[in-house]
Design an enzyme around this catalytic site. Structure first.
Site, PDB file in Angstrom:
ATOM      1  N   ALA A 195       0.839  -1.198   0.000  1.00 59.65           N
ATOM      2  CA  ALA A 195       0.000   0.000   0.000  1.00 59.65           C
ATOM      3  C   ALA A 195       0.873   1.246   0.000  1.00 59.65           C
ATOM      4  CB  ALA A 195      -0.911  -0.012   1.216  1.00 59.65           C
ATOM      5  N   CYS A 196       1.475   1.538  -1.126  1.00 66.26           N
ATOM      6  CA  CYS A 196       2.456   2.626  -1.215  1.00 66.26           C
ATOM      7  C   CYS A 196       1.812   3.946  -1.604  1.00 66.26           C
ATOM      8  CB  CYS A 196       3.533   2.278  -2.240  1.00 66.26           C
ATOM      9  SG  CYS A 196       4.281   0.657  -1.983  1.00 66.26           S
ATOM     10  N   THR A 197       2.575   5.033  -1.466  1.00 62.99           N
ATOM     11  CA  THR A 197       2.118   6.366  -1.830  1.00 62.99           C
ATOM     12  C   THR A 197       3.243   7.111  -2.536  1.00 62.99           C
ATOM     13  OG1 THR A 197       0.719   6.429   0.152  1.00 62.99           O
ATOM     14  CG2 THR A 197       1.103   8.512  -0.984  1.00 62.99           C
ATOM     15  N   ASN A 243       6.599   6.206  -0.566  1.00 67.07           N
ATOM     16  CA  ASN A 243       6.598   5.259   0.551  1.00 67.07           C
ATOM     17  C   ASN A 243       6.517   3.839   0.019  1.00 67.07           C
ATOM     18  OD1 ASN A 243       6.401   7.494   2.192  1.00 67.07           O
ATOM     19  ND2 ASN A 243       4.307   7.098   2.876  1.00 67.07           N
TER      20      ASN A 243
END
Length: 368
Positions: free
Chosen positions: A28-30, A46
């Protein structure tokens, strides 16, 4: 104290929260793209995952002969540009920047569907997708023109922990240009433009944009969705990205080293990435979509400096690409992090010669 929210607005908010899909899986990256004064461009990212990925930093020179790790029909190329990257499981490039300031970020997208392979085209393991872009393209426009022609089939084998390698790719360059590449229902979808500054995970990107447009009407000073789900992080990252200063801020610049706007901006983007991070060790039974942030990067695409911030180390450190030898014929080098090594400051001198990792092998059967 939160500003007054009407009953109608509250109802709309609760409805929107219920409607947000929860299809995210374990990663679950950003990713955010900052453009500020003095032609400064920074990409923050992230890496969120359910376990340690044995990530290390790599310095890859130009002139490397590569293949798509997909057997006899693999695509082959020779890298035009040197790059600094962060590996995932030592089987793929998850993040990186090349010597022209092109940045590649691979993020999870559960809805990815790469379609049935076209037998007239060569194959590329998805673990090499980001590196292929860094090796071959100087800017986003060049990459979009080439990749829109779909010069290869992407094959997506399972990762070492058994999770599906379903990913979408973000590219950005030193002009602030941006592109998002997704395979949806077997078709390549490209969102190209400087307005595409934020990327997370599910749902597919056009739906993310629609959800974000809804929250813009609500206003971030009134209410922001607060969960760790991708759609909520997209909204918060978009709001914070619009709120942070794009030039030297007199309220803070005195305490910034050298009173440099560049350093102020790096601190802003890093703090934004931390604000949308998931605390280390966070798990939610029955909800594998919530995964801990393992590390963050900020790529300074004007000055070619790559910042790395680990959730398990006390220090942020950085690499000045000008201090690395990335010319053709130079050795591959590695900065080992996987054993808990601690670094601080500028670390180019700490890279050591190493054999490059091998990309996760892929085959047609069961990988699309």
């Amino acid at each position: 104290m939160m500003p007054h929210v009407s009953k109608l607005t509250a109802l709309l908010l609760s409805t929107a929260l219920i409607a947000v899909p929860v299809a995210d899986t374990a990663i679950a990256c950003t990713r955010t793209l900052f453009v500020g004064a003095d032609n400064l461009v920074l990409t923050g990212r992230n890496m969120d995952w359910e376990e340690d990925m044995s990530s290390n930093l790599w310095a890859f020179p130009a002139g490397m002969k590569r293949d798509g790790a997909a057997g006899a029909k693999s695509i082959h190329w020779t890298s035009k540009y040197g790059s600094i990257t962060t590996s995932s499981y030592e089987i793929g490039t998850g993040d990186g920047m090349n010597e022209k300031g092109l940045v590649a970020n691979l993020l999870y997208l559960a809805e990815s569907d790469y379609g049935k392979p076209d037998q007239s085209k060569p194959f590329l393991s998805i673990a090499a997708w980001g590196q292929y872009a860094l090796d071959n393209y100087a800017n986003v426009n060049e990459a979009v023109e080439a990749l829109a022609k779909e010069p290869f089939n992407i094959l997506a084998p399972s990762m070492p922990n058994g999770a599906q390698a379903v990913l979408h790719l973000a590219l950005s360059d030193s002009s602030g240009d941006s592109a998002i590449f997704e395979y949806v229902k077997g078709k390549l979808v490209i969102h190209h433009g400087k307005e595409f500054t934020v990327m997370t995970n599910s749902p597919v990107y056009d739906q993310q944009l629609a959800l974000n447009a809804y929250w813009k009407d609500i206003g971030g000073e009134v209410f922001l969705p607060g969960t760790s789900r991708a759609a909520d992080r997209f909204v918060r990252a978009s709001y914070f990205l619009g709120a942070i200063p794009k030039q030297a801020d007199p309220h803070f610049i005195k305490s910034v080293p050298d009173r440099s706007f560049t350093y102020q901006a790096v601190a802003e983007v890093m703090s934004l990435q931390r604000a949308v991070s998931v605390p280390l060790g966070t798990t939610t039974p029955g909800h594998p979509n919530i995964a801990s942030t393992l590390w963050r990067t900020v790529s300074d695409q004007k000055n070619l400096i790559y910042y790395f911030d680990s959730a398990t180390r006390p220090n942020t450190f950085w690499v000045e690409m000008a201090k690395l030898d990335l010319k053709q014929g130079a050795p591959v080098k590695k900065l080992t992090l996987a054993n808990g090594e601690v670094f601080s400051g500028e670390v180019s001198a700490d890279f050591k010669p190493a054999e490059p990792f091998k990309f996760l092998p892929a085959s047609e059967k069961g990988s699309y």
